[in-house]
Each structure stands twice: as structure tokens, then as C-alpha cells.
Design an enzyme around this catalytic site. Sequence first.
Site, PDB file in Angstrom:
ATOM      1  N   GLY A 177       4.403  11.128   6.914  1.00 44.23           N
ATOM      2  CA  GLY A 177       5.067  10.465   7.959  1.00 44.23           C
ATOM      3  C   GLY A 177       6.422  10.819   7.733  1.00 44.23           C
ATOM      4  O   GLY A 177       6.703  11.734   6.166  1.00 44.23           O
ATOM      5  N   ASN A 180      10.901   8.411   3.120  1.00 42.13           N
ATOM      6  CA  ASN A 180      10.033   8.228   3.405  1.00 42.13           C
ATOM      7  C   ASN A 180       9.045   6.742   4.042  1.00 42.13           C
ATOM      8  O   ASN A 180      10.269   5.396   4.033  1.00 42.13           O
ATOM      9  CB  ASN A 180       8.493   8.423   2.773  1.00 42.13           C
ATOM     10  CG  ASN A 180       8.134   7.675   1.518  1.00 42.13           C
ATOM     11  OD1 ASN A 180       8.681   6.826   1.265  1.00 42.13           O
ATOM     12  ND2 ASN A 180       6.847   7.240   1.633  1.00 42.13           N
ATOM     13  N   PRO A 181       8.910   6.668   4.959  1.00 44.82           N
ATOM     14  CA  PRO A 181       8.106   4.981   5.728  1.00 44.82           C
ATOM     15  C   PRO A 181       8.194   4.306   4.743  1.00 44.82           C
ATOM     16  O   PRO A 181       8.318   2.948   5.235  1.00 44.82           O
ATOM     17  CB  PRO A 181       6.824   6.054   6.665  1.00 44.82           C
ATOM     18  CG  PRO A 181       7.198   6.864   6.881  1.00 44.82           C
ATOM     19  CD  PRO A 181       7.552   7.634   5.629  1.00 44.82           C
ATOM     20  N   CYS A 182       7.132   4.498   3.818  1.00 41.90           N
ATOM     21  CA  CYS A 182       6.717   2.913   2.922  1.00 41.90           C
ATOM     22  C   CYS A 182       8.263   2.764   1.832  1.00 41.90           C
ATOM     23  O   CYS A 182       8.168   1.863   1.080  1.00 41.90           O
ATOM     24  CB  CYS A 182       5.244   2.754   2.540  1.00 41.90           C
ATOM     25  SG  CYS A 182       4.073   2.909   3.583  1.00 41.90           S
ATOM     26  N   GLU A 224       8.838   3.942  -0.580  1.00 43.70           N
ATOM     27  CA  GLU A 224       8.996   5.083  -2.274  1.00 43.70           C
ATOM     28  C   GLU A 224       9.424   6.587  -2.809  1.00 43.70           C
ATOM     29  O   GLU A 224       9.744   6.326  -3.911  1.00 43.70           O
ATOM     30  CB  GLU A 224       7.372   4.915  -2.552  1.00 43.70           C
ATOM     31  CG  GLU A 224       6.127   5.709  -2.284  1.00 43.70           C
ATOM     32  CD  GLU A 224       5.881   5.594  -0.966  1.00 43.70           C
ATOM     33  OE1 GLU A 224       6.456   4.625  -0.048  1.00 43.70           O
ATOM     34  OE2 GLU A 224       5.108   6.237  -0.164  1.00 43.70           O
ATOM     35  N   PRO A 269       1.901   2.948  -2.076  1.00 43.65           N
ATOM     36  CA  PRO A 269       1.042   1.726  -1.557  1.00 43.65           C
ATOM     37  C   PRO A 269      -0.115   2.052  -1.456  1.00 43.65           C
ATOM     38  O   PRO A 269      -1.092   1.329  -1.898  1.00 43.65           O
ATOM     39  CB  PRO A 269       1.189   1.075  -0.110  1.00 43.65           C
ATOM     40  CG  PRO A 269       2.005   2.358   0.753  1.00 43.65           C
ATOM     41  CD  PRO A 269       2.908   3.180  -0.591  1.00 43.65           C
ATOM     42  N   THR A 270      -0.740   3.016  -1.478  1.00 39.54           N
ATOM     43  CA  THR A 270      -2.377   3.925  -1.913  1.00 39.54           C
ATOM     44  C   THR A 270      -3.127   2.981  -0.676  1.00 39.54           C
ATOM     45  O   THR A 270      -4.014   2.877  -1.401  1.00 39.54           O
ATOM     46  CB  THR A 270      -2.849   3.894  -3.315  1.00 39.54           C
ATOM     47  OG1 THR A 270      -2.630   2.190  -3.586  1.00 39.54           O
ATOM     48  CG2 THR A 270      -1.714   4.421  -4.423  1.00 39.54           C
TER      49      THR A 270
HETATM   50  P1  ADP Z   1      -2.719   7.842   1.546  1.00 44.04           P
HETATM   51  O1  ADP Z   1      -3.195   5.809   0.926  1.00 44.04           O
HETATM   52  O2  ADP Z   1      -3.163   7.281   2.859  1.00 44.04           O
HETATM   53  O3  ADP Z   1      -2.400   8.096   0.329  1.00 44.04           O
HETATM   54  P2  ADP Z   1       0.203   5.242   1.252  1.00 44.04           P
HETATM   55  O4  ADP Z   1      -0.429   4.547   1.823  1.00 44.04           O
HETATM   56  O5  ADP Z   1       0.123   5.648  -0.037  1.00 44.04           O
HETATM   57  O6  ADP Z   1      -1.464   6.604   1.510  1.00 44.04           O
HETATM   58  O7  ADP Z   1       1.024   5.612   1.664  1.00 44.04           O
HETATM   59  C1  ADP Z   1       1.628   6.891   1.320  1.00 44.04           C
HETATM   60  C2  ADP Z   1       3.027   7.656   2.151  1.00 44.04           C
HETATM   61  O8  ADP Z   1       1.924   8.313   3.069  1.00 44.04           O
HETATM   62  C3  ADP Z   1       3.590   6.581   2.951  1.00 44.04           C
HETATM   63  O9  ADP Z   1       4.615   5.901   2.479  1.00 44.04           O
HETATM   64  C4  ADP Z   1       3.873   7.537   4.144  1.00 44.04           C
HETATM   65  O10 ADP Z   1       4.973   8.300   3.974  1.00 44.04           O
HETATM   66  C5  ADP Z   1       2.742   8.195   4.003  1.00 44.04           C
HETATM   67  N1  ADP Z   1       1.956   7.581   4.871  1.00 44.04           N
HETATM   68  C6  ADP Z   1       1.062   6.671   5.210  1.00 44.04           C
HETATM   69  N2  ADP Z   1       0.068   6.448   6.139  1.00 44.04           N
HETATM   70  C7  ADP Z   1       0.899   7.004   7.583  1.00 44.04           C
HETATM   71  C8  ADP Z   1       0.443   7.035   7.969  1.00 44.04           C
HETATM   72  N3  ADP Z   1      -0.082   5.969   9.163  1.00 44.04           N
HETATM   73  N4  ADP Z   1       1.093   8.690   9.597  1.00 44.04           N
HETATM   74  C9  ADP Z   1       1.857   9.299   8.739  1.00 44.04           C
HETATM   75  N5  ADP Z   1       2.454   9.373   7.103  1.00 44.04           N
HETATM   76  C10 ADP Z   1       1.553   8.144   6.428  1.00 44.04           C
END
Ligand code: ADP
Length: 561
Positions: free
Chosen positions: A115, A268-270, A272, A411-412
Site C-alpha cells: 500500500g 502508509n494507508p492505515c 501506522e 490493523p491486522t
Molecule cells: P494484513 O492483515 O493484510 O497484513 P493490515 O490490515 O495490518 O494488513 O494492514 C497493514 C498495512 O498493509 C496497511 O496499512 C497498508 O499499508 C497495507 N495494506 C492493507 N490492505 C491493503 C490493500 N488492500 N492494498 C494494499 N496495501 C494494503
Amino acid sequence: MSTLGTVAKTVLRRRYLRQDENGTVVETPDELFHRVARDVASAEEAFGGDADAVEAAFYDALSGLDFLPNSPTLMNAGTDIEQLAACFVLPIEDSLDSIFTALKQAALVHQSGGGTGFAFSNLRPQGDVVLKTGGVASGPVSFMQIFDSATEQIKQGGRRRGANMAVLDATHPDIERFVTAKADEGTLRNFNLSVGTDEPFWEAYDSGARYDLVNPRTGAVVDQMDPADVLARIAEMAWATGDPGMLFLDTINEHNPTPALGRLEATNPCGEVPLLPYEACVLGSINLATHTADGEVDWAKLRETVHLAVRFLDDAIERSAFPVSETDEIMNANRKIGLGVMGFHDMLVDLRIPYATSDAVEFGRDLMSFVHDESWAASRDLAEERGPFPNWADSTRERPMRNATTTTIAPTGTISLIAGCSASIEPIYNVAYTKHVLGGLAVVNDRFVDMAKERGFYSEDLLEAVHGRTSIQDVEEIPDDVKPLFQTAHDVSGAHHLRVQAAFQDHVDNAVSKTVNLPQSASIGDVEDLFLTARDLGLKGVTVFRSGAKSEQVLGDDPRK
Ligand code: ADP
């Protein structure tokens, strides 16, 4: 290997297990854990480590669901696309060349499962001159639409759509347009928005003064705004749609471990992980739900998992091939990793601490302090073995460390589904519900069911009665001492969500992704108050989500759906 639940198996089959060219799954979950462990552990060879022994330890931690890395590592390790990081920030300068270079780089990052976050603050405002053509500039928000459309088209190998964060400084002349950019449902659906604020903005706010809007191209002050009006507008839009959030850039930069390399301006997108231009971060989360025994925290096991996880994430940087060469360079120089936790609420249930209490906040702070201290110890051990991160001498880190940062709360969204635990440090959302994105799977909280059986209040009728409820506090059959343990996101006040976020932020190098839920009845004033509280608590950023608000957060997998 731990037994995987139905949700975990379904998620793995849909998105993570390797497929042949016909889309047939050609890997079992156990083979996935072996593939990831083997690939990441192979990095040990370069440092003279015992790759086989490390592989076995990685496999045990992964298959035991004690620790999981971010989704790109699970999907890509040991495959042709060896890109293992979830988080990237790409720079955008005020030229078409730079904008479209960033667009291409973002496409490559999305294709590899990562992301992207961007600061759009350097772009000249809408209506400004374009000297070369004598035309007028379109401004940050219209360029964001292009990034949004591109994201929409790139399906990350058919597994998930990409995600973006756009940051705009509150001093940018287009700030009003940015704040309201997601007012129409469906626009910029692949973006989260954050307004970047710094001390001059807040000083003006405190003293009731106006602040300057500056054209980034010329440096000229083009207007002034009342910060209280801007905050009110942000709160109004966040109330209606969940966007924008806010970033406290001065706080972020106070904790920047490498200020000599420049200022952190985007995440990054979320939210953190604040990162420098081109920087990336590999994340991983410890499943706290597997680190309790007899109603207590298993500290010895937790210490062991932290040390192993730091080694895993440092090895993952070694193995990862990044789609942009500038990222390779800065990743090798700063080696940022983001170790966090998930299953925090599950652990609280085991310890019999209700989520919405001060005890939970203080416990969270102590727990993260432990994880953080152990992660630094592990990174220092690695520095002795492998040398410190090359920018260390120029950093704020006093003792040699292998990684410029070690901790993050992600966020996991998806990995907590695989681990079968509560997401991140969030409260649960339900004790029983139907998961629509997985074709209507019924999901129940194991701890709730176990406790109901143990205490003799279990029945099929009870499960039916609680199914789909966003609170169980008024369900008569549940004993009064059990109810508080299963407080949901809806039972927890916005202020408490923030206190939990702040407790973890106290012991996190990067930042904390936390959804601050508010009930549908919350007012715009309540949202504004939360932004102010977040600033008072010294948080790096905040996102507020009122139940029933229009847009959805861009998340890998919203655990609530
Ligand atoms: P995961 O549980 O899939 O490992 P998280 O929900 O913890 O992922 O998100 C962690 C980070 O992963 C986000 O802040 C973002 O940078 C990236 N991410 C999450 N979802 C996406 C997506 N659909 N596309 C691209 N990057 C993503």
C-alpha cells in the site's frame, strides 16, 4: 501446527495459497508456512547463521499462529514476486514528470501487494499558472483522482485492490477542497485522507488567530484561514464519511529516528507507519491470544516470540526485492521494521480485564513497553551480529541497532483472520456474526463459547440471540461478571479508544493504527473534541469513525464485514 478455523482456511484459500495458471490452488496452509519460513530464513546464510535451525523456529512460530508477517510476505515469500513489505511512501514533486513517475511506481507497489502513502502538499494549487503551457493547474485533488482510478484497475494478482493514503498540509491553498474530497459517496474509494498539521497551525488555534495558506510553488502567502473553521470542517466531514483523519506532523518528527535524512510528511494507508520518501516497512504481529497460560501472560514465551519476530522481519528485508530501486537503497540504509500485536482483546478476556477500563489501558501500556524493550534488545543483538543500520551514526539512536524502528501497531485486518484472534488492539465487534465477504460464514467468538459452556449458560438459543448484535450488554442470560469481558467496539467510548491508542503509542517507534468508533448518535462536536483530545494525548495521528458514516476505511480486510 495449530488447527486453523474455517475463516482462516477460507481466507488462505482465496488469497494466499499458491495457484497455478488456471487458478487451481496448489498449496496447503502447512506448505505455505514452510515456504515462508524457508524463504525468509535463507537470509541467514549471508550472515553465517544456521538457516535450517532458524527455518524450523520460524515455521513453529508461523504454524503455531504465534506470529504472522504482513500479507505480502505470506503471499510472496519464495515466489517470483519476492516483495515482502506492506507499507510504502512515495514522493510527489510539483511537476508532471514527478506526478506520473509516482503513479507508475505506485502501480508497481500495488501489483506487488503493498500500500502507498503520498504527501500531495508540494503540488501547486488548483487554478495556479502552468508556465510551460500558459494553462491552469488542476491541483492535488484532481491528481489524486488519477491515482485512485489507476489503483482501481490493478487488482494485485486478483487478490485485493490497492490502498492509498493522501496527506495534505493544512497550509495548502486547496485544503478545503481536500477536506471535502470524499463528500460524494464512491469518490476516492481507494484513498484514506489525512490533513497534516503542525505547531503553527495549533498555536494559531490556541490563540484564536488566523494562519497562512501558502502556495508551495512560489512560497507566497495567498490567503489566511481560521484554524477553528478548518477543524470544524474536518470534523464535519469525518462525522459524515470517516475521512479525513489528522496527522500531528511535529509530534511525528519529534520521534523521527533519522532527522538528518529529512522530515516525515506522509504515512502508509492505515497511518501506522510514517516514512521518508521511497521508504518501506515490513510489518509483523504477535498473536497475544497464544501468549497466555492459566489466566496469566506467558512472559517468557512472549520474550522469545519478540526476539524471533525481529530476526524474521530483518531477514525479510534482506530477502525482499522492492519494485523501486530508491526503495532498495533506503531500506538497506534504515532497515525499518514494524513489529506489533494482535489478539489484545482476547488476552484481556483471558486475564479477566474488561476492555473499557483503566486497568486495560495500564495493562496495554505495560505490555507494549515489554514488547518494545525486548524488540530493541533483539535489534541490538542483531546489530552485534550483522552491524547496525548504515544510517545509525547519523540517527537519534544512542546504541547500535540493526533497525531504525522496530515497533508499529497495524490493523491486522487479514492476518488476524488467519490467526483467528481479535484484530490488533481493537475491541471485538460481535461475539457471533455472519461474515459476508466470505460467502456468509457464521463466526463465533471461541472464548465466549468456552466461557458460556464452562459457566453453564450456553445454549443454541443464546447463540442465536447474540448473533449479529453489536452489543451483548443487555442479553439477560449472560451473567453480569461475564458481560464486561465482551464489550464490543460499540460499548467503548471514543475517549477510551483514544486512551488505548495513546497507551500503546507511548511504546511504539512508528505509529498506531486505531479505529476510534463513535455511536451513530455522536455529534460533529464530539468528533471535534476527539481530534483535540488526540492532540492533547500526544498522538501522531487520529481517525474517527462514526457508526453509519458513509465511506469505508480502506483496509485489507475489514474484520467487521
Ligand atoms: P494484513 O492483515 O493484510 O497484513 P493490515 O490490515 O495490518 O494488513 O494492514 C497493514 C498495512 O498493509 C496497511 O496499512 C497498508 O499499508 C497495507 N495494506 C492493507 N490492505 C491493503 C490493500 N488492500 N492494498 C494494499 N496495501 C494494503
